[in-house]
Write a protein that holds these residues in place. Structure first.
Motif, PDB file in Angstrom:
ATOM      1  N   GLY A 133       4.028 -40.493 -41.259  1.00  0.00           N
ATOM      2  CA  GLY A 133       4.038 -41.946 -41.293  1.00  0.00           C
ATOM      3  C   GLY A 133       5.217 -42.525 -42.028  1.00  0.00           C
ATOM      4  N   SER A 151       8.285 -41.172 -42.052  1.00  0.00           N
ATOM      5  CA  SER A 151       9.412 -41.014 -41.138  1.00  0.00           C
ATOM      6  C   SER A 151       9.171 -39.794 -40.264  1.00  0.00           C
ATOM      7  CB  SER A 151      10.738 -40.848 -41.892  1.00  0.00           C
ATOM      8  OG  SER A 151      11.783 -40.492 -41.006  1.00  0.00           O
ATOM      9  N   GLY A 175       4.956 -41.423 -33.207  1.00  0.00           N
ATOM     10  CA  GLY A 175       5.301 -42.614 -33.981  1.00  0.00           C
ATOM     11  C   GLY A 175       6.297 -43.510 -33.284  1.00  0.00           C
ATOM     12  N   LEU A 215       6.029 -47.786 -33.818  1.00  0.00           N
ATOM     13  CA  LEU A 215       6.671 -48.441 -34.952  1.00  0.00           C
ATOM     14  C   LEU A 215       8.182 -48.460 -34.795  1.00  0.00           C
ATOM     15  CD1 LEU A 215       3.815 -48.215 -36.208  1.00  0.00           C
ATOM     16  CD2 LEU A 215       4.936 -47.703 -38.381  1.00  0.00           C
ATOM     17  N   THR A 260      -1.138 -47.760 -35.081  1.00  0.00           N
ATOM     18  CA  THR A 260      -1.784 -47.889 -36.380  1.00  0.00           C
ATOM     19  C   THR A 260      -3.300 -47.918 -36.160  1.00  0.00           C
ATOM     20  OG1 THR A 260      -1.781 -50.321 -36.353  1.00  0.00           O
ATOM     21  CG2 THR A 260       0.156 -49.226 -37.279  1.00  0.00           C
ATOM     22  N   ARG A 320       5.871 -49.528 -42.722  1.00  0.00           N
ATOM     23  CA  ARG A 320       5.412 -48.141 -42.846  1.00  0.00           C
ATOM     24  C   ARG A 320       4.482 -47.974 -44.054  1.00  0.00           C
ATOM     25  NH1 ARG A 320       7.110 -44.705 -39.317  1.00  0.00           N
ATOM     26  NH2 ARG A 320       9.057 -44.993 -38.159  1.00  0.00           N
TER      27      ARG A 320
END
Length: 341
Positions: free
Chosen positions: A124, A126, A163, A166, A221, A300
């Motif tokens: 989460g 990176s 991810g 994001l 998320t 983040r």
């Protein structure tokens, strides 16, 4: 004998018209200008990606002092300044540092030979850095013969395992601050108070909308919805108020300069697609001082760490929001003085 006298004199062209280049030359100049602008935009977005590499990425190591010292030395030599390693006295301390976003991850060494080491990552924080750490853990196991297990302290959601959601929100967040500013400056050029109220409403609506898309549409998320929405509202509001203030006080020129900085500097340097430490030296730190970079950190932190590690980024956003508000106030004062005359 009387009569009208005819002359062959041509009508005098308007001032400046006779000095204009022919249409073909003007069209060619327009095409060249557009091409140059596209080249600048392409370089602004491509150069950070092309030169992306880990540079002093903060990670940790925990375990017996002697073994940890050997491992730290190995990490620093093999990483070629890719990692900045901090030693922690225990796995619990290293875990807290990761959860507080002081480091991106780290390795816990076994207390006895033959036991596995544990590589702690936080996707989460990176996904790019988590991938690097995973690769580093495999290499460390191969070089030392020590088994290495991997534990993710901030795993991605099942619907967005890479991810990507994001990371893809970087440009929409920039546009959420840019487009309303342009519209408000052009539609209400002499109404700073109205602009301010509309900007706050637009920021709140954009923050909640993007948070809802990330959670309910993209599945990027799963927790802390209102924390994510609040962080996005602050980030969008800071950028929007800054651009709006520049436009209200300096007109289209100020708005244009602000828009170029947001798109060509702030967005590529936000670090949302990788990490600030993976951008060229110095540029990552600069990006974190701009609204887009600070918003990326807040996003983040809110989405995966319950807001931990975001206080500095929140302070940056508050400063930009206050700066934009001050510019709007100066524009309102100027309009009142002009109206009084």
């Amino acid at each position: 004998m009387t009569g009208t006298q005819q002359t062959n004199a041509r009508p005098t062209p308007p001032a400046g018209e006779g000095h204009q280049p022919p249409p073909a030359a003007r069209a060619a100049g327009l095409v060249l200008a557009i091409t140059a602008a596209l080249a600048v935009v392409a370089m602004a977005f491509a150069l950070p990606a092309v030169h992306s590499a880990p540079r002093e990425v903060p990670i940790g190591a925990a375990g017996p002092q002697a073994a940890s010292a050997q491992t730290v030395d190995m990490l620093e030599r093999s990483g070629r300044d890719a990692f900045a390693v901090t030693f922690y006295p225990s796995r619990a301390a290293l875990t807290r540092a990761i959860e507080d976003r002081e480091v991106y991850g780290g390795i816990t060494l076994p207390a006895a030979p033959g036991e596995p080491a544990t590589l702690l990552i936080a996707t989460g924080a990176s996904p790019a850095v988590a991938g690097l750490l995973t690769q580093m853990g495999h290499q460390l196991g191969m070089h030392t013969g020590m088994p290495v297990t991997i534990e993710d302290l901030a795993p991605p959601t099942p619907d967005d395992p890479r991810g990507a959601g994001l990371a893809a929100s970087a440009l929409p967040l920039t546009l959420a601050g840019l487009l309303p500013a342009i519209a408000l400056v052009l539609a209400f050029p002499r109404a700073p108070g109205l602009q301010f109220g509309a900007a706050l409403a637009s920021a709140a609506l954009s923050g909640v909308t993007i948070a809802a898309l990330l959670r309910y549409v993209l599945g990027s998320t799963t927790t802390n919805f209102w924390g994510v929405a609040g962080g996005l509202t602050l980030g969008v509001g800071a950028a929007l108020l800054l651009l709006l203030g520049l436009g209200a006080l300096f007109g289209k020129a100020g708005l244009g300069v602000g828009a170029l900085l947001a798109v060509l500097v702030g967005n590529p340097l936000s670090g949302l697609t990788s990490a600030p430490e993976m951008l060229p030296a110095g540029w990552g730190a600069l990006g974190q001082l701009l609204p887009q970079g600070a918003t990326a950190t807040v996003l983040r932190s809110a989405a995966f760490f319950d807001g931990a590690g975001s206080s500095g980024a929140v302070a940056v956003l508050v400063c930009w929001a206050l700066t934009g508000t001050a510019l709007l106030s100066a524009a309102a004062l100027r309009h009142r003085k002009l109206a009084a005359r």
